[in-house]
Design a protein around this motif. Structure first.
Motif, PDB file in Angstrom:
ATOM      1  N   LEU A  95       0.827  -1.208   0.000  1.00 12.18           N
ATOM      2  CA  LEU A  95       0.000   0.000   0.000  1.00 12.18           C
ATOM      3  C   LEU A  95       0.863   1.260   0.000  1.00 12.18           C
ATOM      4  CD1 LEU A  95      -2.958  -0.975   2.347  1.00 12.18           C
ATOM      5  CD2 LEU A  95      -3.110  -0.312  -0.065  1.00 12.18           C
ATOM      6  N   ARG A  96       1.934   1.242   0.773  1.00 16.57           N
ATOM      7  CA  ARG A  96       2.833   2.411   0.783  1.00 16.57           C
ATOM      8  C   ARG A  96       3.464   2.613  -0.600  1.00 16.57           C
ATOM      9  NH1 ARG A  96       3.397   4.513   5.750  1.00 16.57           N
ATOM     10  NH2 ARG A  96       3.044   3.178   7.552  1.00 16.57           N
ATOM     11  N   ALA A  97       3.819   1.522  -1.263  1.00 13.96           N
ATOM     12  CA  ALA A  97       4.390   1.613  -2.612  1.00 13.96           C
ATOM     13  C   ALA A  97       3.352   2.134  -3.608  1.00 13.96           C
ATOM     14  CB  ALA A  97       4.917   0.243  -3.058  1.00 13.96           C
ATOM     15  N   ILE A  98       2.118   1.669  -3.491  1.00 11.28           N
ATOM     16  CA  ILE A  98       1.042   2.119  -4.385  1.00 11.28           C
ATOM     17  C   ILE A  98       0.800   3.619  -4.203  1.00 11.28           C
ATOM     18  CG2 ILE A  98      -1.433   1.933  -4.873  1.00 11.28           C
ATOM     19  CD1 ILE A  98      -1.157  -1.074  -4.065  1.00 11.28           C
ATOM     20  N   ILE A  99       0.755   4.061  -2.945  1.00 13.01           N
ATOM     21  CA  ILE A  99       0.555   5.486  -2.656  1.00 13.01           C
ATOM     22  C   ILE A  99       1.665   6.309  -3.313  1.00 13.01           C
ATOM     23  CG2 ILE A  99       0.598   7.210  -0.801  1.00 13.01           C
ATOM     24  CD1 ILE A  99      -0.786   5.013   0.971  1.00 13.01           C
ATOM     25  N   ALA A 100       2.899   5.861  -3.169  1.00 17.43           N
ATOM     26  CA  ALA A 100       4.037   6.577  -3.765  1.00 17.43           C
ATOM     27  C   ALA A 100       3.934   6.585  -5.297  1.00 17.43           C
ATOM     28  CB  ALA A 100       5.349   5.933  -3.323  1.00 17.43           C
ATOM     29  N   GLU A 101       3.554   5.459  -5.891  1.00 12.34           N
ATOM     30  CA  GLU A 101       3.430   5.387  -7.350  1.00 12.34           C
ATOM     31  C   GLU A 101       2.329   6.313  -7.856  1.00 12.34           C
ATOM     32  OE1 GLU A 101       3.322   1.368  -9.023  1.00 12.34           O
ATOM     33  OE2 GLU A 101       4.416   0.707  -7.234  1.00 12.34           O
TER      34      GLU A 101
ATOM     35  N   THR B 268      -3.114   2.611 -14.868  1.00 14.63           N
ATOM     36  CA  THR B 268      -4.341   2.819 -14.091  1.00 14.63           C
ATOM     37  C   THR B 268      -4.970   1.484 -13.714  1.00 14.63           C
ATOM     38  OG1 THR B 268      -4.713   4.911 -15.254  1.00 14.63           O
ATOM     39  CG2 THR B 268      -6.606   3.944 -14.104  1.00 14.63           C
ATOM     40  N   ILE B 269      -5.022   0.569 -14.660  1.00 10.82           N
ATOM     41  CA  ILE B 269      -5.600  -0.749 -14.396  1.00 10.82           C
ATOM     42  C   ILE B 269      -4.773  -1.486 -13.342  1.00 10.82           C
ATOM     43  CG2 ILE B 269      -5.956  -3.049 -15.408  1.00 10.82           C
ATOM     44  CD1 ILE B 269      -6.842  -1.577 -17.980  1.00 10.82           C
ATOM     45  N   THR B 270      -3.460  -1.473 -13.500  1.00 11.86           N
ATOM     46  CA  THR B 270      -2.581  -2.174 -12.566  1.00 11.86           C
ATOM     47  C   THR B 270      -2.700  -1.606 -11.156  1.00 11.86           C
ATOM     48  OG1 THR B 270      -1.039  -2.672 -14.346  1.00 11.86           O
ATOM     49  CG2 THR B 270      -0.191  -2.844 -12.110  1.00 11.86           C
ATOM     50  N   LEU B 271      -2.643  -0.284 -11.029  1.00 14.36           N
ATOM     51  CA  LEU B 271      -2.757   0.332  -9.704  1.00 14.36           C
ATOM     52  C   LEU B 271      -4.123   0.066  -9.077  1.00 14.36           C
ATOM     53  CD1 LEU B 271      -0.957   3.733 -10.329  1.00 14.36           C
ATOM     54  CD2 LEU B 271      -0.219   1.919  -8.773  1.00 14.36           C
ATOM     55  N   THR B 272      -5.166   0.111  -9.886  1.00  7.60           N
ATOM     56  CA  THR B 272      -6.519  -0.145  -9.378  1.00  7.60           C
ATOM     57  C   THR B 272      -6.653  -1.582  -8.880  1.00  7.60           C
ATOM     58  OG1 THR B 272      -7.402   1.501 -10.900  1.00  7.60           O
ATOM     59  CG2 THR B 272      -8.975  -0.044  -9.949  1.00  7.60           C
ATOM     60  N   GLU B 273      -6.138  -2.528  -9.644  1.00 11.92           N
ATOM     61  CA  GLU B 273      -6.196  -3.934  -9.215  1.00 11.92           C
ATOM     62  C   GLU B 273      -5.417  -4.149  -7.923  1.00 11.92           C
ATOM     63  OE1 GLU B 273      -6.735  -6.239 -13.484  1.00 11.92           O
ATOM     64  OE2 GLU B 273      -4.728  -6.013 -12.665  1.00 11.92           O
ATOM     65  N   ARG B 274      -4.232  -3.549  -7.825  1.00 14.80           N
ATOM     66  CA  ARG B 274      -3.416  -3.698  -6.610  1.00 14.80           C
ATOM     67  C   ARG B 274      -4.095  -3.048  -5.410  1.00 14.80           C
ATOM     68  NH1 ARG B 274       1.966  -1.175  -8.362  1.00 14.80           N
ATOM     69  NH2 ARG B 274       2.551  -1.513  -6.189  1.00 14.80           N
ATOM     70  N   LEU B 275      -4.655  -1.864  -5.605  1.00 15.21           N
ATOM     71  CA  LEU B 275      -5.387  -1.206  -4.520  1.00 15.21           C
ATOM     72  C   LEU B 275      -6.548  -2.069  -4.056  1.00 15.21           C
ATOM     73  CD1 LEU B 275      -5.755   2.571  -5.418  1.00 15.21           C
ATOM     74  CD2 LEU B 275      -4.948   1.631  -3.262  1.00 15.21           C
TER      75      LEU B 275
ATOM     76  N   ASP C   4      -9.517  -9.071 -11.315  1.00 13.05           N
ATOM     77  CA  ASP C   4      -8.778  -8.952 -12.565  1.00 13.05           C
ATOM     78  C   ASP C   4      -9.652  -8.194 -13.554  1.00 13.05           C
ATOM     79  OD1 ASP C   4      -7.262  -9.197 -14.812  1.00 13.05           O
ATOM     80  OD2 ASP C   4      -7.313 -11.374 -14.898  1.00 13.05           O
ATOM     81  N   ILE C   5      -9.364  -6.925 -13.732  1.00 17.22           N
ATOM     82  CA  ILE C   5     -10.210  -6.070 -14.552  1.00 17.22           C
ATOM     83  C   ILE C   5     -10.346  -6.609 -15.964  1.00 17.22           C
ATOM     84  CG2 ILE C   5     -10.373  -3.777 -15.629  1.00 17.22           C
ATOM     85  CD1 ILE C   5      -9.303  -2.640 -13.009  1.00 17.22           C
ATOM     86  N   SER C   6      -9.230  -6.998 -16.570  1.00 19.96           N
ATOM     87  CA  SER C   6      -9.301  -7.435 -17.966  1.00 19.96           C
ATOM     88  C   SER C   6     -10.158  -8.690 -18.125  1.00 19.96           C
ATOM     89  CB  SER C   6      -7.903  -7.669 -18.528  1.00 19.96           C
ATOM     90  OG  SER C   6      -7.222  -8.638 -17.783  1.00 19.96           O
ATOM     91  N   THR C   7     -10.101  -9.613 -17.167  1.00 24.62           N
ATOM     92  CA  THR C   7     -10.898 -10.837 -17.260  1.00 24.62           C
ATOM     93  C   THR C   7     -12.305 -10.636 -16.726  1.00 24.62           C
ATOM     94  OG1 THR C   7      -8.897 -12.156 -16.986  1.00 24.62           O
ATOM     95  CG2 THR C   7     -10.987 -13.276 -16.610  1.00 24.62           C
TER      96      THR C   7
END
Length: 193
Positions: free
Chosen positions: A91-97, A149-156, A166-169
């Motif tokens: 989560l800390r990494a996602i916030i920074a990204e 955006t998709i990657t960060l959203t899935e990780r969040l 998995d957004i794409s699936t």
């Protein structure tokens, strides 16, 4: 089609801090609080530190029962703690990204393109006020931002909700179900005629 996707995706990167938005910078702002992160860490720990069932071949009458169960409980606790620590770190990494990407030239160019497209203006306020100009985005930039955006959203979603999506699936499956329902709705009257 890409223009519509850019306009919609840009709203996810909206820099305006408004509690009613679901923009990634606002989510990062709300998450970046020691109490919120501690709560999410505890929820992750609790979600993984669940009831431990004894192995099928182990009877309660077995002399090693308590020792085996204690080892299993410790293993579950250790795993739960490692997942909780991993979740907090992630989560800390996602916030920074999110913060880094939100300040990037790509997003500035993306935001400007959205303003020009959505509001049909010749020159945006940002273009008038920017001394060095606003970077133009390319198709590759738009694709990269969409993927980011998709990657960060899935990780969040994974670390905040405690489950993956998995957004794409998953979205493709949901859209297919809706399309089938729509077609069946319109085809049924033809079959009855």
């Amino acid at each position: 089609m890409l223009r519509a996707e850019i306009i919609e995706t840009q709203s996810v990167w909206d820099s305006k801090f408004d509690i009613d938005t679901i923009a990634l910078p606002m989510i990062a702002y709300l998450l970046d609080d020691k109490h919120v992160l501690a709560t999410l860490k505890q929820e992750t720990f609790d979600g993984h530190n669940t009831y431990v069932a004894p192995p099928r071949d182990l009877s309660q009458d077995d002399p090693d029962y308590e020792q085996v169960m204690a080892a299993l409980r410790k293993h579950h606790r250790d795993f739960a703690q490692s997942q909780a620590d991993r979740g907090e770190k992630e989560l800390r990494a996602i916030i920074a990204e999110i913060r880094t990407e939100a300040k990037s030239d790509r997003i500035r160019g993306f935001r400007n393109f959205r303003m020009r497209s959505a509001h049909l203006v010749i020159q945006t306020r940002a273009e008038r006020g920017a001394p060095g100009g606003i970077p133009k985005i390319t198709f590759d930039d738009a694709s990269d931002i969409l993927e980011c955006t998709i990657t960060l959203t899935e990780r969040l979603y994974c670390w905040v909700c405690g489950t993956s999506f998995d957004i794409s699936t998953d979205v493709r499956r949901i859209e297919e179900e809706h399309a089938k329902a729509l077609w069946l709705q319109y085809l049924r009257p033809l079959d009855e005629a």
